[in-house]
Design an enzyme around this catalytic site. Structure first.
Site, short mmCIF file in Angstrom:
data_model
loop_
_atom_site.label_atom_id
_atom_site.label_comp_id
_atom_site.label_asym_id
_atom_site.label_seq_id
_atom_site.Cartn_x
_atom_site.Cartn_y
_atom_site.Cartn_z
N CYS A 136 0.84 -1.20 0.00
CA CYS A 136 0.00 0.00 0.00
C CYS A 136 0.87 1.25 0.00
O CYS A 136 1.77 1.39 0.84
CB CYS A 136 -0.90 -0.01 1.23
SG CYS A 136 -1.85 1.50 1.40
N CYS A 145 -1.32 0.64 9.17
CA CYS A 145 -0.49 -0.53 8.90
C CYS A 145 0.98 -0.21 9.17
O CYS A 145 1.75 -0.01 8.24
CB CYS A 145 -0.65 -0.96 7.45
SG CYS A 145 -2.25 -1.64 7.08
N CYS A 244 -8.12 1.31 0.49
CA CYS A 244 -7.44 0.81 1.68
C CYS A 244 -7.34 -0.69 1.52
O CYS A 244 -8.37 -1.36 1.30
CB CYS A 244 -8.23 1.17 2.93
SG CYS A 244 -7.60 0.30 4.37
N PHE A 404 -18.55 -8.45 29.63
CA PHE A 404 -18.22 -7.57 28.50
C PHE A 404 -18.72 -8.24 27.21
O PHE A 404 -17.97 -8.45 26.27
CB PHE A 404 -16.70 -7.31 28.41
CG PHE A 404 -16.08 -6.81 29.68
CD1 PHE A 404 -16.06 -5.45 29.95
CD2 PHE A 404 -15.53 -7.69 30.61
CE1 PHE A 404 -15.47 -4.97 31.13
CE2 PHE A 404 -14.95 -7.22 31.78
CZ PHE A 404 -14.91 -5.87 32.04
N GLU A 425 -23.02 -6.14 29.89
CA GLU A 425 -22.46 -5.21 28.93
C GLU A 425 -22.94 -3.80 29.29
O GLU A 425 -24.07 -3.61 29.73
CB GLU A 425 -22.96 -5.61 27.52
CG GLU A 425 -22.87 -4.59 26.43
CD GLU A 425 -21.45 -4.14 26.11
OE1 GLU A 425 -20.54 -4.98 26.04
OE2 GLU A 425 -21.27 -2.92 25.94
N ASP A 473 -14.10 -10.56 28.40
CA ASP A 473 -13.52 -10.01 27.16
C ASP A 473 -13.55 -8.47 27.24
O ASP A 473 -14.30 -7.81 26.52
CB ASP A 473 -14.36 -10.52 25.97
CG ASP A 473 -13.81 -10.08 24.62
OD1 ASP A 473 -12.70 -9.54 24.56
OD2 ASP A 473 -14.52 -10.29 23.61
N CYS A 500 -7.63 -7.86 24.21
CA CYS A 500 -7.05 -7.18 23.04
C CYS A 500 -5.88 -6.30 23.47
O CYS A 500 -5.41 -5.49 22.70
CB CYS A 500 -8.12 -6.37 22.31
SG CYS A 500 -9.01 -5.25 23.39
C1 LIG Z 1 -13.67 -6.21 23.33
S1 LIG Z 1 -15.38 -5.89 23.32
C2 LIG Z 1 -15.99 -7.51 23.40
C3 LIG Z 1 -17.37 -7.71 22.89
C4 LIG Z 1 -17.84 -9.14 22.73
N1 LIG Z 1 -17.38 -10.01 23.77
C5 LIG Z 1 -17.48 -9.68 21.36
O1 LIG Z 1 -16.64 -10.56 21.24
O2 LIG Z 1 -18.07 -9.21 20.39
C6 LIG Z 1 -15.60 -5.27 24.94
C7 LIG Z 1 -17.02 -4.92 25.31
O3 LIG Z 1 -17.01 -4.46 26.67
C8 LIG Z 1 -17.94 -3.41 26.79
N2 LIG Z 1 -17.54 -2.63 27.99
C9 LIG Z 1 -16.55 -1.73 28.08
N3 LIG Z 1 -16.47 -1.24 29.32
C10 LIG Z 1 -17.44 -1.86 30.04
C11 LIG Z 1 -17.84 -1.78 31.39
N4 LIG Z 1 -17.27 -0.95 32.24
N5 LIG Z 1 -18.86 -2.56 31.81
C12 LIG Z 1 -19.46 -3.42 30.94
N6 LIG Z 1 -19.11 -3.52 29.63
C13 LIG Z 1 -18.12 -2.76 29.19
C14 LIG Z 1 -17.81 -2.65 25.48
O4 LIG Z 1 -18.96 -1.88 25.23
C15 LIG Z 1 -17.63 -3.80 24.48
O5 LIG Z 1 -18.85 -4.24 23.98
#
Ligand SMILES: C[S@@+](CC[C@H](N)C(=O)[O-])C[C@H]1O[C@@H](n2cnc3c(N)ncnc32)[C@H](O)[C@@H]1O
Length: 551
Positions: A136, A145, A244, A404, A425, A473, A500
């Site tokens: 790219c 990237c 992209c 999460f 969530e 997560d 992540c």
């Molecule tokens: C990395 S994503 C994971 C989403 C899901 N597990 C997936 O694989 O699609 C993290 C999630 O945590 C939520 N989140 C962030 N801070 C939070 C909090 N303080 N309490 C509850 N959820 C939260 C975000 O909105 C998001 O949807």
């Protein structure tokens, strides 16, 4: 390869995510000589629960001065993709943007920050070992990237090494332990290294970003308009792009069509000016899904504008709707001065208001603002790993707690083998999507609840039975200390921690396994495996799936 001092590693790797604006309430702060690792907080920074002192204060023989010019060698990559560099025979760490492992170069110290410094590269003396041509043309400017000119094998090695160093230095798991090599799994590569992103957000702007060599060019009015990606470090300057390589081919067709037509003086919609807060077009968000009947791509185009004036978008809508893959054109209206792409109002300008995608045999309806894993292909791999770690017996007797949970995708893929899944969530819209997705797939053994997991109190846990398996997560800041304490008390037999951010992941598994020493809380988990997964080739991001079992 020399080891990076652990105190410097903590600094380097627990700093803020590179692409996200962090509010002051989620900052990860450090003092210079005695680093403090802080937790994602809930706005109450006085809560001493959130801090953990590290004790390593190894003395350093070499301290560079600001503007000092040094000969350096890049050893590895840190979080954000910055090169971790050293002066020969010194343990002092210097960070450099765009330096890659194995590269020797001359750099100038631009900033000193306690136990490490930042350098600007002046001249490469010998390039890194694994140089490839970046396909790219924007790769060295756009900041997305960062490692496209590093061979994919070398990218994987650098990511794997980063996770390993963090598990040792932040997680405090010794690589001398005979189990260590069994715990640390080799990184799972991504088979699809380009066109893997199912969502890209481009911005319209009134100030085009130009590389240094073109800065003398004076651009006025329409010539200064741009549609593309924010240049790194600028909220107001846009690197104009007409394709992209991370997004799908049909998405590139749409981007090219918009580029060819949006500046037509006859058509006239102006880009939003982030200084004067005037103008109309804010963002162009492209999402790629899949038609479940034909298995062909289907695309959603979302124009984010500062007001609702569909007549201004009409000529663009006519051009774009002629592209066969386009099934949905949306308009999110965002009247705020902020830069977000989520509108207060949403209108369908063409076709339907959602696109579909499938994951682990389930179907998901995705609206303009729903969260969905950005690399669908690799999400299949990630979710299979999560399922394997969860190891549900399949007799519908086990309870899963999905922390999460976002739009419920992980919980829903586990539900067919579980007795019941409880998801938590913070985003109400995501919880509504989770309910919708459960219904769409005929799943009735799930409960999704809205709640802030950074603010849990003694009542948390009263609304669900003791889980057999916890899936956690979180976002990049990781888990709040309140949640860690809750989990240490709950003592579920298994935790699958999906992360992540390997730095906060290492910190949290340290607490779950080794305890919170300062507060005399014992750890009660054993780390069984940590599996890095490459979800985003050419970028610094690393996903990890960790399995912890109750001791
Ligand atoms: C990395 S994503 C994971 C989403 C899901 N597990 C997936 O694989 O699609 C993290 C999630 O945590 C939520 N989140 C962030 N801070 C939070 C909090 N303080 N309490 C509850 N959820 C939260 C975000 O909105 C998001 O949807």
């Amino acid at each position: 390869m020399a080891t990076i001092p652990s105190h410097a590693l903590r600094h380097l790797t627990l700093t803020r995510p590179w692409f996200r604006k962090i509010s002051c309430t989620t900052s990860l702060a450090f003092s210079s000589q005695d680093p403090l690792l802080t937790y994602p907080d809930n706005g109450n920074n006085n809560d001493t629960d959130h801090t953990k002192k590290t004790t390593n204060s190894k003395s350093q023989a070499f301290f560079p001065k600001k503007n000092q010019v040094l000969e350096l060698e890049c050893e590895s990559l840190a979080f954000k993709g910055k090169g971790v560099c050293k002066v020969a025979d010194s343990g002092f760490v210097l960070l450099c943007d765009n330096a890659l492992p194995g590269e020797r170069f001359i750099g100038r110290v631009s900033r000193k920050k306690g136990s490490y410094a930042e350098v600007t590269k002046l001249k490469t003396l010998s390039p890194h070992r694994d140089l490839v041509d970046a396909p790219c043309g924007y790769a060295s400017y756009c900041g997305g990237c960062k490692t496209q000119n590093l061979s994919y094998e070398a990218q994987l090695r650098a990511k794997e090494q980063q996770v390993r160093e963090l598990v040792i230095h932040v997680g405090k798991f010794s690589d001398k332990n005979p189990d260590f090599e069994c715990i640390m799994k080799p990184i799972v590569p991504c088979d699809v290294q380009f066109h893997y992103r199912n969502k890209m957000e481009f911005s319209f702007g009134t100030q085009k970003w130009l590389p240094k060599e073109l800065l003398h060019e004076k651009l006025d009015g329409i010539d200064n308009y741009a549609l593309g990606l924010h240049a790194p470090g600028y909220f107001d300057k846009i690197l104009n792009v007409d394709k992209c390589l991370l997004q799908s081919e049909p998405a590139n067709k749409i981007l090219a069509t918009v580029q060819d037509n949006w500046k037509d003086p006859e058509l006239g919609p102006s880009p939003y000016n982030v200084h004067s807060h005037t103008g109309f077009l804010k963002h162009l968000v492209l999402r790629t899904g899949r038609d479940m009947k034909t298995d062909l791509p289907e695309l959603m185009v979302n124009f984010v504008t500062s007001s609702y004036k569909p007549e201004m978008l009409k000529p663009l809508v006519e051009k774009i709707s002629a592209i066969p893959e386009v099934v949905s054109i949306m308009n999110n209206v965002n009247t705020s001065v902020g830069n977000t792409s989520v509108g207060e109002e949403e209108y369908t300008l063409y076709g339907k208001s959602t696109i579909t995608e499938s994951l682990r045999g389930l179907t998901f309806q995705i609206s303009a603002n729903s969260f969905f894993q950005t690399n669908t292909h690799q999400a299949e791999v990630l979710y299979k790993l999560i399922e394997d770690c969860a190891g549900l017996r399949g007799d519908a007797s086990e309870i899963v707690l999905d922390l999460f949970c976002g739009t419920g995708t992980i919980g829903l893929t586990l539900a067919k083998k579980a007795k019941h899944v409880y998801g938590y969530e913070v985003v109400a819209q995501a919880v509504a999507d989770a309910h919708r997705n459960a219904k769409l797939n005929g799943i009735s053994n799930t409960t999704f609840l809205q709640g802030d997991l950074n603010k849990i109190d003694e009542n948390f846990g009263k609304h669900f039975p003791k889980p057999d398996i916890v899936i956690s997560d979180p976002n990049r800041p990781g888990m709040h200390m309140k949640l860690i304490k809750f989990l240490l008390k709950l003592k579920a037999p298994k935790i699958v921690y999906v992360s992540c951010n390997p730095a906060t992941c290492a910190r949290d598994i340290d607490y779950l396994c080794h305890g919170v020493m300062e507060q005399n809380i014992k750890g009660c988990y054993k780390l069984k495996s940590i599996q890095p997964v490459d979800m985003f080739p050419h970028t610094p991001h690393i996903e990890c799936v960790c399995l912890l079992e109750l001791c």
